[in-house]
Design a protein around this motif. Structure first.
Motif, PDB file in Angstrom:
ATOM      1  N   HIS A  16       1.048  -1.004  -0.120  1.00  0.00           N
ATOM      2  CA  HIS A  16      -0.092  -0.075   0.123  1.00  0.00           C
ATOM      3  C   HIS A  16       1.018   1.510  -0.307  1.00  0.00           C
ATOM      4  O   HIS A  16       0.179   2.152  -0.888  1.00  0.00           O
ATOM      5  CB  HIS A  16      -1.391   0.097   1.460  1.00  0.00           C
ATOM      6  CG  HIS A  16      -2.028  -0.980   1.285  1.00  0.00           C
ATOM      7  ND1 HIS A  16      -3.261  -0.817   0.561  1.00  0.00           N
ATOM      8  CD2 HIS A  16      -2.505  -2.084   1.848  1.00  0.00           C
ATOM      9  CE1 HIS A  16      -4.000  -0.920   0.036  1.00  0.00           C
ATOM     10  NE2 HIS A  16      -3.231  -2.421   0.373  1.00  0.00           N
ATOM     11  N   LEU A  17       2.079   1.237   0.616  1.00  0.00           N
ATOM     12  CA  LEU A  17       3.130   2.172   0.985  1.00  0.00           C
ATOM     13  C   LEU A  17       3.376   2.739  -0.815  1.00  0.00           C
ATOM     14  O   LEU A  17       3.487   4.171  -1.426  1.00  0.00           O
ATOM     15  CB  LEU A  17       4.394   1.826   1.623  1.00  0.00           C
ATOM     16  CG  LEU A  17       3.947   2.239   3.390  1.00  0.00           C
ATOM     17  CD1 LEU A  17       4.436   1.837   3.929  1.00  0.00           C
ATOM     18  CD2 LEU A  17       2.953   3.561   3.252  1.00  0.00           C
ATOM     19  N   CYS A  18       3.735   1.184  -1.709  1.00  0.00           N
ATOM     20  CA  CYS A  18       4.549   1.836  -2.434  1.00  0.00           C
ATOM     21  C   CYS A  18       3.282   2.474  -3.421  1.00  0.00           C
ATOM     22  O   CYS A  18       3.740   3.510  -4.844  1.00  0.00           O
ATOM     23  CB  CYS A  18       4.528   0.204  -3.883  1.00  0.00           C
ATOM     24  SG  CYS A  18       5.719  -0.856  -3.012  1.00  0.00           S
ATOM     25  N   ASP A  19       2.065   2.059  -3.753  1.00  0.00           N
ATOM     26  CA  ASP A  19       0.923   2.895  -4.412  1.00  0.00           C
ATOM     27  C   ASP A  19       1.046   4.020  -3.860  1.00  0.00           C
ATOM     28  O   ASP A  19       0.589   5.460  -5.043  1.00  0.00           O
ATOM     29  CB  ASP A  19      -0.343   2.473  -3.714  1.00  0.00           C
ATOM     30  CG  ASP A  19      -0.218   0.586  -4.840  1.00  0.00           C
ATOM     31  OD1 ASP A  19      -0.153   0.475  -5.768  1.00  0.00           O
ATOM     32  OD2 ASP A  19      -1.327  -0.024  -4.392  1.00  0.00           O
ATOM     33  N   ARG A  20       1.273   4.856  -2.980  1.00  0.00           N
ATOM     34  CA  ARG A  20       0.839   6.231  -1.802  1.00  0.00           C
ATOM     35  C   ARG A  20       2.316   6.726  -3.147  1.00  0.00           C
ATOM     36  O   ARG A  20       1.693   7.757  -2.803  1.00  0.00           O
ATOM     37  CB  ARG A  20       0.902   5.894  -1.096  1.00  0.00           C
ATOM     38  CG  ARG A  20       0.847   7.474  -0.349  1.00  0.00           C
ATOM     39  CD  ARG A  20      -0.801   8.414  -0.934  1.00  0.00           C
ATOM     40  NE  ARG A  20      -0.282   9.754  -0.083  1.00  0.00           N
ATOM     41  CZ  ARG A  20      -0.762   9.737   0.711  1.00  0.00           C
ATOM     42  NH1 ARG A  20      -1.494   9.242   1.794  1.00  0.00           N
ATOM     43  NH2 ARG A  20      -1.453  11.341   0.963  1.00  0.00           N
ATOM     44  N   GLU A  24       2.233  10.188  -5.681  1.00  0.00           N
ATOM     45  CA  GLU A  24       2.267  11.087  -4.789  1.00  0.00           C
ATOM     46  C   GLU A  24       3.042  11.101  -5.941  1.00  0.00           C
ATOM     47  O   GLU A  24       3.705  13.058  -5.566  1.00  0.00           O
ATOM     48  CB  GLU A  24       3.188  11.336  -3.856  1.00  0.00           C
ATOM     49  CG  GLU A  24       1.640  10.811  -2.742  1.00  0.00           C
ATOM     50  CD  GLU A  24       0.926  12.515  -2.329  1.00  0.00           C
ATOM     51  OE1 GLU A  24       1.396  13.524  -2.591  1.00  0.00           O
ATOM     52  OE2 GLU A  24       0.298  11.802  -1.768  1.00  0.00           O
ATOM     53  N   GLY A  25       3.860  10.768  -7.563  1.00  0.00           N
ATOM     54  CA  GLY A  25       4.547  11.625  -7.707  1.00  0.00           C
ATOM     55  C   GLY A  25       6.701  10.924  -7.602  1.00  0.00           C
ATOM     56  O   GLY A  25       7.470  10.696  -8.547  1.00  0.00           O
ATOM     57  N   ASP A 218      -5.545   2.578   5.005  1.00  0.00           N
ATOM     58  CA  ASP A 218      -5.797   4.336   3.953  1.00  0.00           C
ATOM     59  C   ASP A 218      -4.978   4.737   5.256  1.00  0.00           C
ATOM     60  O   ASP A 218      -4.063   5.594   4.809  1.00  0.00           O
ATOM     61  CB  ASP A 218      -6.916   4.333   3.392  1.00  0.00           C
ATOM     62  CG  ASP A 218      -7.217   4.211   2.100  1.00  0.00           C
ATOM     63  OD1 ASP A 218      -6.411   2.886   1.861  1.00  0.00           O
ATOM     64  OD2 ASP A 218      -8.428   3.842   1.442  1.00  0.00           O
ATOM     65  N   ASP A 219      -5.131   5.019   6.373  1.00  0.00           N
ATOM     66  CA  ASP A 219      -5.390   5.623   7.848  1.00  0.00           C
ATOM     67  C   ASP A 219      -3.932   5.897   7.680  1.00  0.00           C
ATOM     68  O   ASP A 219      -3.391   6.546   8.350  1.00  0.00           O
ATOM     69  CB  ASP A 219      -6.297   5.786   8.530  1.00  0.00           C
ATOM     70  CG  ASP A 219      -7.893   6.340   8.238  1.00  0.00           C
ATOM     71  OD1 ASP A 219      -7.369   7.743   7.643  1.00  0.00           O
ATOM     72  OD2 ASP A 219      -9.017   5.810   8.895  1.00  0.00           O
ATOM     73  N   GLN A 220      -4.098   4.732   7.801  1.00  0.00           N
ATOM     74  CA  GLN A 220      -2.039   4.122   8.250  1.00  0.00           C
ATOM     75  C   GLN A 220      -1.379   4.922   7.473  1.00  0.00           C
ATOM     76  O   GLN A 220       0.274   5.158   7.901  1.00  0.00           O
ATOM     77  CB  GLN A 220      -1.747   2.454   8.682  1.00  0.00           C
ATOM     78  CG  GLN A 220      -0.435   2.831   8.673  1.00  0.00           C
ATOM     79  CD  GLN A 220      -0.535   2.515  11.002  1.00  0.00           C
ATOM     80  OE1 GLN A 220       0.247   2.969  10.867  1.00  0.00           O
ATOM     81  NE2 GLN A 220      -1.327   2.438  11.426  1.00  0.00           N
TER      82      GLN A 220
END
Length: 328
Positions: A16-20, A24-25, A218-220
């Protein structure tokens, strides 16, 4: 374009961090050895122009070509099933792995965020848990391999910050849930949902009076992202302070899924925390962060994810032969 290395990239939270960060660019380099991670969690990123993947065990020397702006260290077993099966590797990834990545951060002049855990508080004598509480941990108990790995991880990170001037961030993660969790990894939410979907009775360890506080992924991720970009180097709790007993939660799952299972009780494992609730005052003040997604919404999303799994995934047990893949 800024470049970030995310270890444990094929894991639940790492993916999920990879996706975020891609959204974010950032250019993301994912790293994992697939001991507990799953390739399917990052399959959708394989052809993305801003994603690269390296299969590697961070307990071995880590080198990245070119510049690097940020490192997020999320490589570690995180469920009791995993760290009780591979206790030595759990200790090594928290010690040797963290040492290697701090060395990389020093060489690249990169900011590094370390994923710690609420388990550093052990079975807490202070409630809710604040960042200045030192914890109540059994160093030689079975859970000590995870708890002490994370406590050492925090210590060496702060040592690098003070001695070498490395820009460090430490997030203490409380119970987090959402899509891409492994269904049978032993944690509360996937365990209960898996049992409900298979028509099994829900198993509570102890009398069910112990408490947990569940934060949607998502909050994390939002809290972690804000912490990385902040100017605060000491640990920060990121979690949802909405506390619930395990018995209440099991009843909630039965009602939510519309199943007719009973609740059965088994002996409480050694050193299992009786209370877990984050004090997030610091995160509110520093990061202007607090969870936004309520349990009803988050659980519906998570349940739909588990319902979408194949019958094979639903009924398989966690039986990985870890020793075939790692150096113990």
């Amino acid at each position: 374009m800024k470049k970030v290395l995310i270890t444990g990239a094929a894991g639940f939270l790492g993916s999920h961090l990879c996706d975020r960060f891609i959204n974010e660019g950032y250019f993301v380099i994912g790293m994992d050895n697939f001991i507990t991670g799953d390739k399917k969690n990052i399959h959708h990123l394989e052809k993305h122009p801003n994603f690269d993947f390296i299969k590697h065990d961070v307990t071995e020397f880590v080198n990245i070509e070119g510049n690097l702006d940020y490192i997020l260290h999320f490589a570690s077993p995180a469920s009791p099933i995993d760290y009780l099966k591979i206790p030595i590797q759990t200790l090594k990834v928290g010690s040797l792995g963290t040492h290697n990545l701090l060395g990389l951060a020093k060489a690249k002049k990169a900011r590094i965020l370390i994923a710690s855990t609420s388990e550093v508080y052990g079975d807490p004598l202070v409630h809710p848990q604040t960042e200045d509480y030192y914890g109540n941990v059994n160093t030689i108990g079975p859970r000590g391999v995870y708890d002490e790995a994370k406590r050492f991880q925090e210590s060496i990170t702060m040592a690098y910050h003070r001695f070498h001037g490395i820009e460090t961030r430490i997030v203490r993660i409380f119970n987090t849930y959402g899509p891409r969790m492994r269904l049978n990894d032993g944690r509360v939410i996937p365990a209960f949902m898996g049992q409900a979907l298979r028509g099994e009775d829900l198993t509570i360890f102890g009398d069910g009076s112990q408490t947990r506080s569940f934060c949607f992924v998502d909050d994390q991720v939002e809290g972690i992202f804000r912490l990385l970009l902040s100017d605060y180097e000491a640990p920060v709790n990121i979690g949802n302070p909405n506390e619930i007993t395990i018995k209440q939660f099991a009843e909630e799952i039965i009602k939510f899924t519309g199943t007719k299972q009973k609740i059965i009780y088994k002996a409480l494992p050694q050193d299992d925390p009786l209370q877990r609730q984050p004090d997030i005052s610091l995160a509110k003040k520093l990061l202007n962060w607090e969870p936004k997604i309520g349990r009803a919404v988050g659980m519906k999303i998570t349940y739909e994810y588990f319902k979408s799994l194949s019958e094979e995934e639903l009924f398989k047990s966690e039986h990985k032969d870890f020793k075939k893949h790692i150096h113990l």
